[in-house]
Design a protein around this motif. Sequence first.
Motif, short mmCIF file in Angstrom:
data_model
loop_
_atom_site.label_atom_id
_atom_site.label_comp_id
_atom_site.label_asym_id
_atom_site.label_seq_id
_atom_site.Cartn_x
_atom_site.Cartn_y
_atom_site.Cartn_z
N ASP B 2 0.83 -1.20 0.00
CA ASP B 2 0.00 0.00 0.00
C ASP B 2 0.87 1.26 0.00
OD1 ASP B 2 -2.48 -1.39 2.31
OD2 ASP B 2 -2.04 -1.80 0.20
N GLN B 3 0.44 2.25 -0.75
CA GLN B 3 1.18 3.52 -0.82
C GLN B 3 0.22 4.69 -0.68
OE1 GLN B 3 3.51 3.53 -4.44
NE2 GLN B 3 5.20 2.47 -3.46
N VAL B 4 0.68 5.70 0.03
CA VAL B 4 -0.12 6.91 0.24
C VAL B 4 0.77 8.12 -0.05
CG1 VAL B 4 -1.44 8.28 1.89
CG2 VAL B 4 -1.50 5.78 2.01
N THR B 5 0.29 8.99 -0.92
CA THR B 5 1.03 10.19 -1.28
C THR B 5 0.16 11.41 -1.02
OG1 THR B 5 2.19 8.98 -3.04
CG2 THR B 5 2.28 11.37 -3.11
N GLN B 6 0.69 12.33 -0.25
CA GLN B 6 -0.07 13.54 0.06
C GLN B 6 0.58 14.75 -0.60
OE1 GLN B 6 -0.63 12.42 4.64
NE2 GLN B 6 -2.01 14.07 3.97
N SER B 20 -7.94 22.82 -0.83
CA SER B 20 -8.08 21.37 -0.67
C SER B 20 -6.73 20.71 -0.52
CB SER B 20 -8.78 20.76 -1.89
OG SER B 20 -10.11 21.22 -1.99
N LEU B 21 -6.69 19.68 0.31
CA LEU B 21 -5.50 18.86 0.50
C LEU B 21 -5.75 17.52 -0.17
CD1 LEU B 21 -4.93 19.51 4.33
CD2 LEU B 21 -4.30 20.95 2.38
N ASN B 22 -4.74 17.02 -0.86
CA ASN B 22 -4.92 15.79 -1.63
C ASN B 22 -4.22 14.60 -1.00
OD1 ASN B 22 -3.53 13.99 -4.04
ND2 ASN B 22 -5.67 14.44 -4.40
N CYS B 23 -4.85 13.46 -1.09
CA CYS B 23 -4.27 12.20 -0.64
C CYS B 23 -4.52 11.16 -1.73
CB CYS B 23 -4.90 11.77 0.69
SG CYS B 23 -4.44 10.10 1.22
N SER B 24 -3.47 10.75 -2.40
CA SER B 24 -3.59 9.72 -3.43
C SER B 24 -3.12 8.39 -2.86
CB SER B 24 -2.73 10.07 -4.65
OG SER B 24 -3.17 11.27 -5.23
N VAL B 27 -3.83 0.77 -3.19
CA VAL B 27 -4.03 -0.34 -2.25
C VAL B 27 -4.56 -1.55 -2.98
CG1 VAL B 27 -4.47 1.13 -0.25
CG2 VAL B 27 -6.37 0.44 -1.70
N SER B 28 -4.30 -2.72 -2.41
CA SER B 28 -4.86 -3.95 -2.98
C SER B 28 -6.31 -4.12 -2.52
CB SER B 28 -4.03 -5.16 -2.56
OG SER B 28 -3.89 -5.19 -1.15
N GLY B 29 -6.63 -3.55 -1.38
CA GLY B 29 -7.99 -3.57 -0.86
C GLY B 29 -8.10 -2.49 0.19
N LEU B 30 -9.28 -1.92 0.37
CA LEU B 30 -9.42 -0.80 1.29
C LEU B 30 -10.52 -1.08 2.30
CD1 LEU B 30 -8.47 2.16 1.90
CD2 LEU B 30 -10.44 2.91 0.54
N ARG B 31 -10.11 -1.08 3.58
CA ARG B 31 -11.10 -1.15 4.65
C ARG B 31 -11.59 0.26 4.97
NH1 ARG B 31 -12.09 -4.78 8.85
NH2 ARG B 31 -12.95 -3.91 10.76
N GLY B 32 -10.65 1.20 4.97
CA GLY B 32 -11.02 2.57 5.26
C GLY B 32 -9.87 3.52 4.98
N LEU B 33 -10.22 4.77 4.71
CA LEU B 33 -9.23 5.83 4.56
C LEU B 33 -9.48 6.82 5.69
CD1 LEU B 33 -7.83 7.57 1.49
CD2 LEU B 33 -8.81 8.99 3.31
N SER B 71 -8.36 10.95 -2.04
CA SER B 71 -9.27 11.60 -1.11
C SER B 71 -8.85 13.07 -1.02
CB SER B 71 -9.18 10.95 0.27
OG SER B 71 -9.98 11.64 1.21
N PHE B 72 -9.85 13.91 -0.81
CA PHE B 72 -9.57 15.32 -0.62
C PHE B 72 -10.09 15.76 0.74
CE2 PHE B 72 -7.96 16.61 -4.69
CZ PHE B 72 -8.49 15.69 -5.59
N LEU B 73 -9.33 16.63 1.35
CA LEU B 73 -9.79 17.29 2.57
C LEU B 73 -9.97 18.76 2.21
CD1 LEU B 73 -10.44 16.92 5.60
CD2 LEU B 73 -8.08 17.60 6.07
N HIS B 74 -11.23 19.16 2.11
CA HIS B 74 -11.54 20.53 1.73
C HIS B 74 -11.64 21.38 3.00
CE1 HIS B 74 -12.58 18.97 -2.28
NE2 HIS B 74 -13.21 18.02 -1.64
N ILE B 75 -11.00 22.51 2.98
CA ILE B 75 -11.06 23.42 4.13
C ILE B 75 -11.71 24.72 3.65
CG2 ILE B 75 -9.74 24.64 5.88
CD1 ILE B 75 -7.60 22.54 5.62
N THR B 76 -12.86 25.00 4.22
CA THR B 76 -13.63 26.18 3.82
C THR B 76 -13.40 27.31 4.81
OG1 THR B 76 -15.31 24.75 2.85
CG2 THR B 76 -15.93 27.04 3.30
#
Lengths: 114, 111
Positions: B2-6, B20-24, B27-33, B71-76
Motif C-alpha cells: 500500500d502507498q499513500v502520497t499527500q 483542498s488537501l490531496n491524498c492519493s 491499495v490492494s484492498g481498502l477497509r477505510g481511509l 481523497s480530498f480534505l476541503h477546508i472552507t
Amino acid sequence: GAVVSQHPSWVICKSGTSVKIECRSLDFQATTMFWYRQFPKQSLMLMATSNEGSKATYEQGVEKDKFLINHASLTLSTLTVTSAHPEDSSFYICSASARGSPLHFGNGTRLTVT
Amino acid sequence: EDQVTQSPEALRLQEGESSSLNCSYTVSGLRGLFWYRQDPGKGPEFLFTLYSAGEEKEKERLKATLTKKESFLHITAPKPEDSATYLCAVQPPEANSKLTFGKGITLSVRP
C-alpha cells in the motif's frame, strides 16, 4: 470515548539506560495496540504491533531486543527502550482502537537520550 | 504494498482562503481511509473515516471526500487555529491491520 493515554509525555535519559513508556486505553479494551516512531517533519513509522497476551509483531528493521513491548492486559501496553543511545531520541506514539472504531492515538512521548 | 502520497507538502493560506488537501493512494484492498490532524508535539487526532468511493463527511470547516484513487480534505474559510499537519492513512480489509500513513501536509493559516 476512545481515549488513549500515554505516559510520560517527555523523558530525558542518559546513554546506556533503559526507558519505559506506557500506553493505556482509558475507556475501552484494546486487544491490539500499535507503536509508532516519528522523526521531525516526517510521518509516522510503525515499529510494532502489540497483541494482548502474545508476542509483539515487529516491522522489518526494528530490533525487538532493543524495543521491548509488553501487552499484559487489554488496557495497557508498554514499550521499553533498552540501552538507549542518542540515535534513539525521537517521538514515540502509541495507538489503539476498540472493535469497529478508528485508531486513536496517545499524545506521544518525546525521548531525548544524552 | 500500500502507498499513500499527500500533496502539497506544505500549504500557506490566508484566513478565509478555502483550499483542498490531496491524498492519493494505491491499495490492494481498502477497509477505510482516515484523516488525522496533528499539532506539533502531539499525537494525531482523528478527524474522519471514509469507507467507499463517493462518501463524504463534514466537521465544521472540514469536508473529506473519497474516490477510488484519492481523497480530498476541503477546508472552507480556514482560521489560524486550523494550522496543523494533516495526515492521511489507509487500512487494508483485514481486522486490526496496520495503517499506512502519508507524509502529511503542513497547513499554515495566516490571520
